[in-house]
Design a protein around this motif. Structure first.
Motif, short mmCIF file in Angstrom:
data_model
loop_
_atom_site.label_atom_id
_atom_site.label_comp_id
_atom_site.label_asym_id
_atom_site.label_seq_id
_atom_site.Cartn_x
_atom_site.Cartn_y
_atom_site.Cartn_z
N ALA A 1 -98.88 -22.28 -10.78
CA ALA A 1 -99.28 -23.20 -11.86
C ALA A 1 -98.73 -22.72 -13.20
O ALA A 1 -98.23 -23.52 -14.00
N LEU A 2 -98.81 -21.42 -13.44
CA LEU A 2 -98.34 -20.87 -14.71
C LEU A 2 -96.82 -20.95 -14.82
O LEU A 2 -96.27 -21.30 -15.87
N ILE A 3 -96.14 -20.66 -13.72
CA ILE A 3 -94.67 -20.71 -13.75
C ILE A 3 -94.19 -22.15 -13.95
O ILE A 3 -93.27 -22.41 -14.71
N SER A 4 -94.86 -23.10 -13.29
CA SER A 4 -94.37 -24.49 -13.35
C SER A 4 -94.78 -25.23 -14.62
O SER A 4 -94.08 -26.11 -15.08
N LYS A 5 -95.92 -24.88 -15.21
CA LYS A 5 -96.44 -25.69 -16.32
C LYS A 5 -96.39 -25.03 -17.69
O LYS A 5 -96.53 -25.72 -18.70
N VAL A 6 -96.28 -23.72 -17.75
CA VAL A 6 -96.32 -23.04 -19.06
C VAL A 6 -94.89 -22.80 -19.55
O VAL A 6 -94.11 -22.14 -18.89
N GLY A 7 -94.59 -23.35 -20.72
CA GLY A 7 -93.24 -23.20 -21.26
C GLY A 7 -93.03 -21.84 -21.90
O GLY A 7 -93.92 -21.00 -21.93
N GLY A 8 -91.84 -21.64 -22.42
CA GLY A 8 -91.52 -20.40 -23.12
C GLY A 8 -91.52 -19.20 -22.20
O GLY A 8 -91.35 -19.31 -20.99
#
Length: 199
Positions: free
Chosen positions: A71-78
């Motif tokens: 979830a963090l890899i796919s949705k969090v930018g930067g």
């Protein structure tokens, strides 16, 4: 101390809520030294985690961490998505076949694997004004069984007086001094959320 998948999911649910409550604060911290979107990015990642956990209802610690990582890899930018994602991907591997975490020493070793993931990805060391500063403090304190809300907060606050050596903030040179690192702040929220489950 007895942390099973139930406690892990409760912790991450608390973290999700705390991120939602603090997203404006995190983005505010990010504005002078980054893109100004750390809070919104983290909130998007944690909202995705909550949705997928509800759908999939993972039964193990490892599967729970895997959902969080993805979830963090796919949705969090930067940079934050890959950094947090790498940490929890390492935790996914380390907790494979693990049904419970029974002491602080064991937890410290697991988090150490998470920190290695962050450092492999971001190349930061303690003192570079990044999330590493909070993760390292938490691990050290857990090993000495003296982790507290105050020590987590102090680790976060300490980044204010550092000059950034990594990430976008490093382009500012000395002007990065005087600002708390946003990644350190979100990491502080992560570990503050964990504290109630360590008794």
């Amino acid at each position: 101390m007895n942390i099973t998948v139930k406690e892990i999911q409760a912790w991450l649910s608390d973290f999700e809520q705390a991120i939602a409550e603090n997203k404006a604060y995190l983005s505010e911290l990010d504005t002078p030294i980054g893109d100004g979107d750390h809070g919104n990015n983290m909130d998007r990642g944690m909202t995705e985690y909550a949705k997928v956990v509800k759908e999939k209802q993972p039964q193990t610690i490892s599967d729970t961490f895997k959902i969080l990582s993805m979830a963090l890899i796919s949705k969090v930018g930067g940079a934050s998505g890959p950094l947090y994602g790498s940490a929890f991907m390492n935790l996914t591997k380390e907790t494979n076949n693990l049904t419970e975490i029974t002491n602080k020493q064991e937890l410290a070793e697991l988090l150490e694997a998470g920190l290695q993931g962050i450092q492999a990805r971001g190349k930061a060391v303690p003192g570079d004004k990044t999330m590493v500063d909070v993760w390292q403090t938490v691990i050290d304190d857990l090993k000495n069984t003296e982790l507290s809300s105050d020590s987590i907060e102090a680790a976060k606050e300490k980044t204010k007086d550092m000059q950034a050596k990594k990430g976008r903030a490093s382009y500012l040179g000395e002007r990065s001094i005087g600002h708390i690192d946003p990644g350190a702040a979100s990491s502080a929220i992560l570990f503050q959320s964990l504290l109630p489950y360590l008794n």
